[in-house]
Design an enzyme around this catalytic site. Structure first.
Site, PDB file in Angstrom:
ATOM      1  N   LYS A   1     -21.331  19.390  29.862  1.00 38.34           N
ATOM      2  CA  LYS A   1     -21.713  18.739  28.705  1.00 38.34           C
ATOM      3  C   LYS A   1     -21.309  17.543  27.371  1.00 38.34           C
ATOM      4  O   LYS A   1     -19.315  18.120  27.371  1.00 38.34           O
ATOM      5  CB  LYS A   1     -23.573  19.740  27.672  1.00 38.34           C
ATOM      6  CG  LYS A   1     -23.981  18.736  26.889  1.00 38.34           C
ATOM      7  CD  LYS A   1     -25.231  19.923  26.077  1.00 38.34           C
ATOM      8  CE  LYS A   1     -26.019  18.849  25.365  1.00 38.34           C
ATOM      9  NZ  LYS A   1     -25.965  19.866  24.261  1.00 38.34           N
TER      10      LYS A   1
ATOM     11  N   SER B   1     -31.618  19.062  24.776  1.00 40.95           N
ATOM     12  CA  SER B   1     -30.644  18.025  25.070  1.00 40.95           C
ATOM     13  C   SER B   1     -29.904  17.766  26.050  1.00 40.95           C
ATOM     14  O   SER B   1     -29.276  16.679  26.163  1.00 40.95           O
ATOM     15  CB  SER B   1     -29.963  17.710  23.248  1.00 40.95           C
ATOM     16  OG  SER B   1     -29.125  19.460  23.346  1.00 40.95           O
TER      17      SER B   1
ATOM     18  N   SER C   1     -32.275  23.379  23.656  1.00 42.93           N
ATOM     19  CA  SER C   1     -31.814  22.907  24.896  1.00 42.93           C
ATOM     20  C   SER C   1     -31.309  22.927  26.269  1.00 42.93           C
ATOM     21  O   SER C   1     -30.280  22.190  26.277  1.00 42.93           O
ATOM     22  CB  SER C   1     -30.428  21.991  23.309  1.00 42.93           C
ATOM     23  OG  SER C   1     -31.034  21.243  22.920  1.00 42.93           O
TER      24      SER C   1
END
Length: 489
Positions: A77, A152, A176
């Site tokens: 990420k 996210s 997330s």
């Protein structure tokens, strides 16, 4: 490389037996990405040259037979810093930021010989639940390109679910990792707060943020968590507890017989889609069939979780994001006449709407006249939520329920309504407030889209969640169902 047909163990066996070279595996991964990502938009940055160089070096010296992760391509990420590789947190503020060091989790993966193939898209600074808040692109759901992948960590989830990579790292501040894992039909673990170092994770809310693995199977997830967990001198919030070999406990003898599971009535209440409820109730029946007891329990203060979370998280974001001032690093406005312009214009141009919204909410909550009424009250509610979980987990091995009230929604449907978007995290947020481990595993379908079941455990008891998840996975075939390329399911 069809990752749908492989897991970490079988890939490792192929590499050790030289049925495939690390270079071939890495090339095949980039081929997957080239075929899928122009439409899916899971990646922000690819690390192709460095990945192929590392693969060639590994082929030359041979793959370590005792290390399951050696030579495995993995996605990271884009809020986890990587030395020499652009790390943006999907924000214009950090559009050209190239870190000079690796996050602790990246160092640990490098030690294991994992190959970082690239950085995945996300909501800007991890603020959002749909990956529509990225400054650069909108990632799509692997199952249906008209729907959001969740957020996210939407890029990491879509990359794994679509078969671009076999595993990825995400981060979880209020759901997330778990919510995008649920929306894409994969396994996502938010470990206990302190299980994994946050050093090198671009901070959103420091008392809530946690890095975790996202994979197709429970066992792969367990392998990856063992590799990145542990105490770190750079992060004083990390625990000194020993990290178990989580995957070693997952085998034919693994059982849930005699386990007591709590199913909170609040998790199946108003606002939860009927098909999602049906999938979770069917999962509860499956656990009973497997020898566990499932009781209805209550978490009465969970309903206040969203309100408490957005005050606490936004307050911490207001504090953490003040470092982005247009002076030391990050975006700096060219339209300036004085020092005030540097601060104001750089932040105005560099931050997106959702980030600005949370900074303002947090700054207001911490201000002199409102601190007691908002931040202090939210912290007290947080304690009540912790107490609720402790009361239930005293008598139960873990808690089960849905991850999200609905399956993935359409792109554009909720982005203009922050309150509706915030309520999507109503079932995941309390776990972060309490610092507990929470895992999403595939448990069915609603409206043709994947539904994730959330398992919530005692602090530092990820082992029980992995055992329970593994037994459920072996007794069902939800994890074997995969999206078609192009998202036309």
């Amino acid at each position: 490389m069809k990752y749908f047909e492989k897991d970490l163990t079988s890939l490792h066996d192929d590499l050790v037996a030289k049925r495939i070279s690390v270079t071939d595996l890495v090339k095949a991964t980039f081929d997957n990405i080239a075929a899928t990502d122009p439409e899916l938009n899971a990646f922000l940055t690819l690390n192709q040259d460095a990945a192929l160089k590392k693969a060639a070096e590994m082929d030359e010296k041979g793959v370590d037979a005792d290390n399951v992760l050696a030579g495995i391509p993995l996605a990271i990420k884009d809020n986890i810093v990587t030395n020499g590789l652009t790390t943006t947190a999907a924000s214009k503020m950090l559009e050209n930021f190239v870190p000079v060091y690796d996050a602790t989790v990246v160092k640990q993966l490098n030690k294991q010989g994992v190959i970082n193939v690239g950085k995945t898209n996300m909501d800007e600074f991890a603020m959002g639940g749909s990956t529509e808040n990225s400054a650069f692109k909108t990632t799509k759901n692997a199952w249906d390109y008209t729907r959001v992948p969740g957020g996210s960590s939407g890029g990491s989830a879509a990359a794994v679910a679509s078969g671009e990579v076999i595993a990825a790292l995400g981060s979880d501040t209020g759901g997330s990792i778990r919510q995008p894992s649920s929306f894409n039909g994969i396994v996502g673990m938010k470990p206990t707060y302190g299980r994994i170092s946050r050093w090198g994770l671009i901070a959103f809310a420091s008392s809530l943020d946690e890095i975790g693995p996202m994979t197709r199977t429970v066992k792969d997830n367990a392998i990856l968590l063992s590799a990145v967990a542990g105490h770190d001198d750079h992060d004083m919030t990390t625990s000194t507890k020993e990290v178990p070999d989580f995957a070693a406990e997952l085998n034919d003898q693994t059982s849930v017989k005699g386990m007591k599971i709590g199913l909170p009535k609040e998790y199946l209440g108003e606002g939860v889609d009927q098909e999602v409820k049906d999938a979770i109730l069917a999962a509860a029946d499956k656990y009973r069939e497997l020898g566990a007891t499932v009781d209805e329990v209550s978490l009465p203060h969970n309903k206040y979780g969203v309100a408490a979370y957005y005050i606490i998280a936004s307050s911490e974001a207001s504090s953490n994001l003040q470092r982005f001032d247009g002076i030391r690093y990050g975006h700096r406005s060219k339209d300036v006449k004085n020092l005030e312009d540097v601060y104001v214009n750089s932040r105005t141009e560099g931050f997106g709407d959702e980030v600005k919204r949370r900074i303002m909410l947090g700054t207001f909550s911490l201000s002199a006249g409102f601190y007691d009424a908002y931040f202090k009250k939210a912290a007290q509610v947080r304690t009540l939520i912790i107490n609720d979980f402790q009361a239930v987990l005293k008598d139960h091995d873990f808690i089960m329920g849905p991850v999200a009230p609905t399956p993935a929604f359409k792109i554009g449907d909720e982005i203009s309504d922050p309150m509706t978007m915030y309520m999507n995290d109503v079932l995941t947020i309390p776990v972060n407030l309490a610092g507990l481990p929470g895992m999403s595993i595939p448990a069915g379908f609603a409206k043709g889209m994947p539904v994730g079941m959330q398992l919530i455990g005692r602090p530092f008891d990820e082992s029980t969640l992995y055992k329970a998840g593994y037994v459920f996975e072996q007794a069902t075939d939800f994890h074997k169902q995969t999206p078609k390329q192009g998202g036309n399911n």
